[in-house]
Design a protein around this motif. Structure first.
Motif, PDB file in Angstrom:
ATOM      1  N   VAL A   1      65.523  86.361  24.354  1.00 10.80           N
ATOM      2  CA  VAL A   1      64.451  85.459  23.931  1.00 10.80           C
ATOM      3  C   VAL A   1      64.673  84.081  24.542  1.00 10.80           C
TER       4      VAL A   1
ATOM      5  N   GLY B   1      66.006  89.683  16.719  1.00  8.80           N
ATOM      6  CA  GLY B   1      65.228  89.405  17.918  1.00  8.80           C
ATOM      7  C   GLY B   1      64.208  90.446  18.298  1.00  8.80           C
TER       8      GLY B   1
ATOM      9  N   ALA C   1      60.272  80.669  22.256  1.00  9.78           N
ATOM     10  CA  ALA C   1      60.381  81.031  20.843  1.00  9.78           C
ATOM     11  C   ALA C   1      59.941  79.877  19.955  1.00  9.78           C
TER      12      ALA C   1
END
Length: 326
Positions: free
Chosen positions: A257, A41, A262
């Motif tokens: 996230v 991430g 994303a």
């Protein structure tokens, strides 16, 4: 074919080839490190699998397979040293099997069922049939594979078929919708790189280039040492890199996230990398994002529990959004 080419004799080890293999290992490690950063991430989703990084990964795989073809000729032309061949083949195939088993338990949705080592092992077996073939024939077969790839990219379905979609056939590279994998290097079209290496090595022998090449680099260095032990370095480097990033994530965890953001970023990056207009990509990805969320399909698509290219619901969304985005 010259008499010298056809006569078994001592060949000096070409250190330059070891160095090139070592350089390819460094390049592979840099790519895998980026993949690890994405997995934990620290960089955006899709970074390592789109755009320049995608081309980078393909060039690295091509280099390894090309050098594998060169090494196959240097080691076994004109006479195959069977004991040496099977020993090396067993090591590569065994390492490939170990990677498959390890990734099956670690990442069952994206396990490596046919990666670079699998391709090198099977490609080397196929390459035996081309050892004594005219190098122009070997190069021609490699060229035909590349041509077939180009034709299929322009007219999808010319070469690939959904009949090869099952995992036990997807290793051929002929599947229309290959299963998800963290490292898929199927026989088609990657065999072309190995055959190209074989053709170049045979031509180098014919023109007596090996002796001059052996004098280009006469002393080993760190890259050539790594290249001589490439299999060991390949097996060790990724667990080490993952451990480093994992330990860093404990000290300095990545920012959370948002899965919706994303998806949007990954979708747009992949769409633009295929040569599409950025504005069109933004509209298309926004449309598919909203539809996937509405049908509770976004998380399964991102996790790999469903394959987007093979799911009728996702394909219907993609088709509708492609029309709306125009």
């Amino acid at each position: 074919m010259t008499l010298a080419e056809n006569t078994p004799r001592f060949r000096p080890r070409i250190t330059l080839i070891d160095t090139l293999r070592g350089a390819a290992l460094v390049a592979m490690a840099s790519y895998h490190f980026t993949w690890d950063l994405e997995f934990f991430g620290y960089v955006g989703p899709g970074t390592a699998t789109s755009g320049w990084w995608k081309l980078y990964a393909r060039s690295i795989a091509s280099t390894f397979l090309f050098l594998a073809g060169v090494s196959l000729v240097l080691a076994h032309y004109p006479t195959i040293r069977w004991n040496s061949f099977w020993k090396r083949f067993g090591m590569v195939a065994g390492a490939a099997a170990a990677i498959s088993i390890a990734t099956f338990f670690a990442t069952p949705n994206e396990w490596i069922f046919f990666g670079i080592l699998h391709c090198i092992a099977l490609g080397s077996l196929i390459g035996l049939a081309f050892l004594r073939a005219p190098p122009l024939l070997t190069a021609g077969v490699a060229g035909l594979i590349v041509l077939a790839l180009i034709i299929d990219s322009q007219m999808p379905g010319t070469v690939r078929s959904s009949l090869f979609d099952p995992r036990f056939l997807a290793w051929t590279g002929l599947s229309a919708t290959p299963p998800r994998s963290n490292d898929l290097v199927p026989l088609f079209p990657w065999l072309a790189a190995l055959l190209s290496g074989m053709a170049v090595a045979r031509i180098a022998m014919t023109w007596s280039w090996l002796e001059p090449l052996s004098r280009v680099q006469t002393r080993p260095n760190l890259l050539s040492l790594a290249g001589r032990h490439s299999l060991l370095v390949y097996l060790v480097h990724q667990p080490v890199l993952i451990a480093i990033v994992y330990l860093f994530s404990i000290i300095n965890p990545p920012a959370p996230v948002d899965p919706v953001q994303a998806y949007q970023a990954s979708c747009e990056r992949g769409c633009v990398s295929e040569g599409n207009d950025p504005g069109l990509c933004a509209r298309f990805c926004t449309c598919t994002r909203d539809a996937l969320v509405a049908q509770s399909l976004l998380e399964p698509v991102q996790s790999g529990s469903i394959i987007a290219q093979g799911d009728e619901r996702v394909q219907a969304i993609a088709q509708e959004c492609a029309i709306r985005s125009q």
